[in-house]
Design an enzyme around this catalytic site. Structure first.
Site, mmCIF file in Angstrom:
data_model
loop_
_atom_site.group_PDB
_atom_site.id
_atom_site.type_symbol
_atom_site.label_atom_id
_atom_site.label_comp_id
_atom_site.label_asym_id
_atom_site.label_seq_id
_atom_site.Cartn_x
_atom_site.Cartn_y
_atom_site.Cartn_z
ATOM 1 C CB THR A 1 1.837 -0.175 6.591
ATOM 2 O OG1 THR A 1 1.037 -1.362 6.525
ATOM 3 C CG2 THR A 1 0.978 0.993 7.030
ATOM 4 C CB THR B 1 -0.925 0.047 1.231
ATOM 5 O OG1 THR B 1 -0.120 0.257 2.410
ATOM 6 C CG2 THR B 1 -1.713 -1.237 1.373
ATOM 7 C CB VAL C 1 7.879 0.154 8.308
ATOM 8 C CG1 VAL C 1 7.798 1.672 8.170
ATOM 9 C CG2 VAL C 1 7.234 -0.284 9.613
ATOM 10 C CE LYS C 2 5.712 1.040 -0.182
ATOM 11 N NZ LYS C 2 4.671 1.119 -1.250
ATOM 12 C CB ILE C 3 11.213 4.199 4.939
ATOM 13 C CG1 ILE C 3 10.639 3.823 6.317
ATOM 14 C CG2 ILE C 3 12.036 5.464 5.024
ATOM 15 C CD1 ILE C 3 11.704 3.544 7.361
#
Length: 231
Positions: free
Chosen positions: A57, A27, A83-85
């Site tokens: 996310t 996402t 976790v997306k960064i």
């Protein structure tokens, strides 16, 4: 190769998961915003649908302190969250800290092999090169993917390559042939993987021939209790 759906639409995710070949979801803020639901609540619903799969996310902060704060919060929501960064200096600083804490991080918006090399050295769990967006500006996204795979193999990096921004089935096939660990795609592209005109034509022919032969063959799927007794 693992298949991820690049969507936050719950019905699309349910449809994909029901087929038994979806390994996760990616996402981003744009996709989640389209659903018009509370962020945490929506992500948790996706986790409930995907169950054992990964749910990527993304943070929205762009400073190191903010990224760390949001990333640590997001990881408490569900054990399957990655976790997306974004690929920015503050993002890499945060990645270096989070990787040491055991937090799985997907570095997104990667458009060059030097960027991919940096995030692998910093300990990224996933790297997301955006192939289609490079194609959009008359660059070759598949060339980038090939370079990343060559570099990671040469140095035996553990970072998994998540081929992103895939626009059509040929992107998926090319990524698979290069050995990309994961392909993430919109539901429309995933659905296209099933389709071939010869499959449709062949099935139509089989069913047509079966209908012609039913009077002779009988209905083999009719319950035994409903069949006429043999004489």
């Amino acid at each position: 190769m693992k298949f991820f759906l690049d969507t936050a639409n719950l019905e699309e995710i349910r449809q994909g998961v029901s087929l038994g070949v979806i390994d996760g979801v990616t996402t981003n803020p744009t996709l989640v915003a389209k659903e018009k639901r509370p962020f945490r609540e929506h992500i948790l619903e996706i986790c409930n649908i995907v169950k054992d799969g990964v749910v990527n996310t993304e943070v929205v902060a762009t400073d190191t302190a903010g990224i760390l704060r949001e990333a640590r919060e997001i990881t408490t929501w569900h054990p399957n969250i990655v976790v997306k960064i974004p690929m920015i200096p503050d993002g890499v600083r945060a990645l270096s800290v989070l990787a040491k804490e055991g937090v799985r991080v997907n570095i997104t918006l990667v458009f060059s092999s030097p960027q991919a090399l940096i995030v692998a050295k910093a300990g990224a769990y996933f790297v997301s090169p955006f192939l289609g967006r490079l194609d959009d500006i008359s660059s070759d996204g598949l060339t980038l993917l090939r370079e990343i795979m060559d570099i990671y193999r040469a140095y035996n990096y553990s970072t998994q390559v998540l081929a992103a921004s895939l626009r059509h089935p040929l992107h998926v096939v090319a990524a698979a042939r290069m050995g990309a660990h994961i392909a993430t795609m919109p539901y429309k592209v995933f659905d296209q993987l099933f389709k071939h005109p010869l499959t449709d034509r062949g099935l139509a022919g089989f069913l047509k021939d079966w209908e012609k032969a039913r009077e002779t063959l009988g209905d083999v799927f009719e319950p035994a209790s409903a069949r006429s007794p043999r004489r």
